[in-house]
Motif scaffolding. Sequence first.
Motif, PDB file in Angstrom:
ATOM      1  N   HIS A  74      60.933  61.370  27.026  1.00  0.00           N
ATOM      2  CA  HIS A  74      59.846  62.344  27.256  1.00  0.00           C
ATOM      3  C   HIS A  74      59.186  61.470  27.776  1.00  0.00           C
ATOM      4  CE1 HIS A  74      58.907  60.559  22.434  1.00  0.00           C
ATOM      5  NE2 HIS A  74      59.639  60.764  22.981  1.00  0.00           N
ATOM      6  N   GLY A  75      59.168  60.472  28.229  1.00  0.00           N
ATOM      7  CA  GLY A  75      58.253  59.612  29.018  1.00  0.00           C
ATOM      8  C   GLY A  75      56.377  59.798  28.349  1.00  0.00           C
ATOM      9  N   ARG A  76      57.011  59.437  26.866  1.00  0.00           N
ATOM     10  CA  ARG A  76      56.181  58.440  26.265  1.00  0.00           C
ATOM     11  C   ARG A  76      57.035  57.577  25.116  1.00  0.00           C
ATOM     12  NH1 ARG A  76      51.003  62.122  25.127  1.00  0.00           N
ATOM     13  NH2 ARG A  76      51.092  60.696  22.852  1.00  0.00           N
ATOM     14  N   GLU A  77      55.837  56.579  24.006  1.00  0.00           N
ATOM     15  CA  GLU A  77      56.162  56.137  23.563  1.00  0.00           C
ATOM     16  C   GLU A  77      56.716  55.923  21.818  1.00  0.00           C
ATOM     17  OE1 GLU A  77      53.973  52.147  23.301  1.00  0.00           O
ATOM     18  OE2 GLU A  77      53.869  51.386  25.518  1.00  0.00           O
ATOM     19  N   SER A  78      55.665  57.816  21.509  1.00  0.00           N
ATOM     20  CA  SER A  78      55.737  57.868  20.530  1.00  0.00           C
ATOM     21  C   SER A  78      55.964  59.286  20.846  1.00  0.00           C
ATOM     22  CB  SER A  78      55.036  57.676  19.088  1.00  0.00           C
ATOM     23  OG  SER A  78      53.816  57.864  19.241  1.00  0.00           O
ATOM     24  N   PHE A  79      56.311  60.640  20.454  1.00  0.00           N
ATOM     25  CA  PHE A  79      56.748  61.485  20.131  1.00  0.00           C
ATOM     26  C   PHE A  79      55.918  62.073  19.513  1.00  0.00           C
ATOM     27  CE2 PHE A  79      58.678  65.872  18.376  1.00  0.00           C
ATOM     28  CZ  PHE A  79      59.079  66.012  19.009  1.00  0.00           C
ATOM     29  N   ALA A  80      55.082  63.703  20.326  1.00  0.00           N
ATOM     30  CA  ALA A  80      53.916  64.429  20.018  1.00  0.00           C
ATOM     31  C   ALA A  80      54.004  65.028  20.651  1.00  0.00           C
ATOM     32  CB  ALA A  80      52.788  62.986  21.386  1.00  0.00           C
ATOM     33  N   ASP A  81      52.945  65.657  20.834  1.00  0.00           N
ATOM     34  CA  ASP A  81      53.078  67.352  20.823  1.00  0.00           C
ATOM     35  C   ASP A  81      53.372  68.075  22.443  1.00  0.00           C
ATOM     36  OD1 ASP A  81      50.588  66.759  22.102  1.00  0.00           O
ATOM     37  OD2 ASP A  81      49.962  67.842  21.158  1.00  0.00           O
ATOM     38  N   ASP A  82      53.524  67.216  23.011  1.00  0.00           N
ATOM     39  CA  ASP A  82      53.938  67.630  24.925  1.00  0.00           C
ATOM     40  C   ASP A  82      55.403  67.464  24.687  1.00  0.00           C
ATOM     41  OD1 ASP A  82      53.695  64.775  24.715  1.00  0.00           O
ATOM     42  OD2 ASP A  82      52.498  64.706  26.109  1.00  0.00           O
ATOM     43  N   ALA A  83      56.038  66.283  23.579  1.00  0.00           N
ATOM     44  CA  ALA A  83      57.378  66.505  23.536  1.00  0.00           C
ATOM     45  C   ALA A  83      58.415  67.472  23.342  1.00  0.00           C
ATOM     46  CB  ALA A  83      57.835  65.240  23.600  1.00  0.00           C
ATOM     47  N   VAL A  84      57.399  68.682  22.651  1.00  0.00           N
ATOM     48  CA  VAL A  84      58.002  69.345  21.427  1.00  0.00           C
ATOM     49  C   VAL A  84      59.323  70.078  22.643  1.00  0.00           C
ATOM     50  CG1 VAL A  84      58.104  71.628  19.671  1.00  0.00           C
ATOM     51  CG2 VAL A  84      56.542  69.389  19.896  1.00  0.00           C
ATOM     52  N   GLU A  85      58.202  70.653  23.175  1.00  0.00           N
ATOM     53  CA  GLU A  85      59.056  71.719  24.004  1.00  0.00           C
ATOM     54  C   GLU A  85      61.116  71.548  24.766  1.00  0.00           C
ATOM     55  OE1 GLU A  85      58.199  74.969  24.069  1.00  0.00           O
ATOM     56  OE2 GLU A  85      56.971  75.319  23.244  1.00  0.00           O
ATOM     57  N   ARG A  86      60.251  70.365  25.157  1.00  0.00           N
ATOM     58  CA  ARG A  86      61.270  69.510  25.625  1.00  0.00           C
ATOM     59  C   ARG A  86      62.856  69.095  24.328  1.00  0.00           C
ATOM     60  NH1 ARG A  86      61.405  65.652  29.670  1.00  0.00           N
ATOM     61  NH2 ARG A  86      63.927  65.464  29.522  1.00  0.00           N
ATOM     62  N   ALA A  87      62.007  68.693  23.395  1.00  0.00           N
ATOM     63  CA  ALA A  87      63.231  68.511  22.449  1.00  0.00           C
ATOM     64  C   ALA A  87      63.082  70.142  21.727  1.00  0.00           C
ATOM     65  CB  ALA A  87      62.218  68.027  21.184  1.00  0.00           C
ATOM     66  N   LEU A  88      62.712  71.352  21.793  1.00  0.00           N
ATOM     67  CA  LEU A  88      63.290  73.086  21.350  1.00  0.00           C
ATOM     68  C   LEU A  88      64.143  73.016  22.916  1.00  0.00           C
ATOM     69  CD1 LEU A  88      60.133  75.043  21.445  1.00  0.00           C
ATOM     70  CD2 LEU A  88      61.744  73.474  18.993  1.00  0.00           C
ATOM     71  N   GLU A  89      64.533  72.366  24.060  1.00  0.00           N
ATOM     72  CA  GLU A  89      65.287  72.808  24.718  1.00  0.00           C
ATOM     73  C   GLU A  89      66.698  71.791  24.449  1.00  0.00           C
ATOM     74  OE1 GLU A  89      64.212  71.179  28.481  1.00  0.00           O
ATOM     75  OE2 GLU A  89      62.149  73.239  28.417  1.00  0.00           O
ATOM     76  N   VAL A  90      67.148  70.755  24.118  1.00  0.00           N
ATOM     77  CA  VAL A  90      67.766  70.355  23.670  1.00  0.00           C
ATOM     78  C   VAL A  90      68.531  70.835  22.706  1.00  0.00           C
ATOM     79  CG1 VAL A  90      67.952  67.655  22.596  1.00  0.00           C
ATOM     80  CG2 VAL A  90      66.903  67.624  24.221  1.00  0.00           C
ATOM     81  N   ALA A  91      67.608  71.548  21.637  1.00  0.00           N
ATOM     82  CA  ALA A  91      68.250  72.186  20.400  1.00  0.00           C
ATOM     83  C   ALA A  91      68.911  73.193  20.895  1.00  0.00           C
ATOM     84  CB  ALA A  91      66.995  72.497  19.983  1.00  0.00           C
ATOM     85  N   GLU A  92      68.420  74.310  22.083  1.00  0.00           N
ATOM     86  CA  GLU A  92      69.115  75.685  22.742  1.00  0.00           C
ATOM     87  C   GLU A  92      70.503  74.853  22.771  1.00  0.00           C
ATOM     88  OE1 GLU A  92      65.491  77.027  25.570  1.00  0.00           O
ATOM     89  OE2 GLU A  92      64.995  77.782  23.880  1.00  0.00           O
ATOM     90  N   TRP A  93      70.148  74.098  23.431  1.00  0.00           N
ATOM     91  CA  TRP A  93      71.706  73.156  24.647  1.00  0.00           C
ATOM     92  C   TRP A  93      72.494  72.644  23.325  1.00  0.00           C
ATOM     93  CZ3 TRP A  93      73.602  68.484  23.547  1.00  0.00           C
ATOM     94  CH2 TRP A  93      74.701  67.809  24.509  1.00  0.00           C
ATOM     95  N   ALA A  94      72.118  72.683  22.362  1.00  0.00           N
ATOM     96  CA  ALA A  94      72.785  71.547  21.476  1.00  0.00           C
ATOM     97  C   ALA A  94      73.426  72.568  19.928  1.00  0.00           C
ATOM     98  CB  ALA A  94      71.958  70.682  20.425  1.00  0.00           C
TER      99      ALA A  94
END
Length: 258
Positions: A74-94
């Motif tokens: 997700h392009g950052r050193e730690s998980f933050a609010d701008d990574a949430v949407e990408r995490a949801l995409e992973v969840a939709e795939w899984a």
Amino acid sequence: MGRLQQTLSNVSDDTGRDNGRVGIVGGSVAYPNQPALAGRAALRTGSDHVRAFVPEPIYEVVAGHSPNLLVDHHGRESFADDAVERALEVAEWADAVVIGPGLVDADPDAVCEAVDRIETPTVVDALAIEPALEADLSNVILTPSGSEDDPIYEAYGSLEAFSEETGAVVTLTGGVDEIVAEGDRIENETGTSAMTVAGTGDTMAGITASLLGQGTDRREAAELGAWILGKTGELATAAYGPGVVATDVIERIPKAIR
């Protein structure tokens, strides 16, 4: 145990079916290997595909663990609010998601939002547990170890009350594992004292998520996940004694399932 053995037989014998996809959100610069351990455990439990979603600085570390893992960052050193949407995409795939292994220094609000919005059956592990307590947990298994259950006790008084009020299932690992669901507490006594080694909690999360992704309901996935981890630990301890490490346990998952 007979009911779980039948479930385990169904998991291991139905070789023609789709065994599901697991997404893993975790990792940090301080703990780069945890999402990979969870992912390898899920693969050894039978999942067809595992995708880890990790901070950019550890991408190569996680990807280098195994050519069988799919890895994105997700392009950052730690998980933050701008990574949430990408995490949801992973969840939709899984078909099942793990969030938490190695997730140090994450934004608590971002973790809570991700857990709250993920509709896929989810395992919440380690440092994701406390921020997730404000989320909808009706599709969640929490896998605390050590003091990671302290926030639950502080907020709800007991694991039984917590499970009844939130709908969550809890697998509390220790000398005797305890699975709590719908106010009931069940014990699992498989395992050895060597299971205190680092990485077995991540292994538990991966096993449990794999079972969820293969269609096992949450309560049975929690019970069976604890049993499988304990049995693999017994096999690994027989081979290595007190020198067992988490990867020894992971490599023995297929034998425990068979």
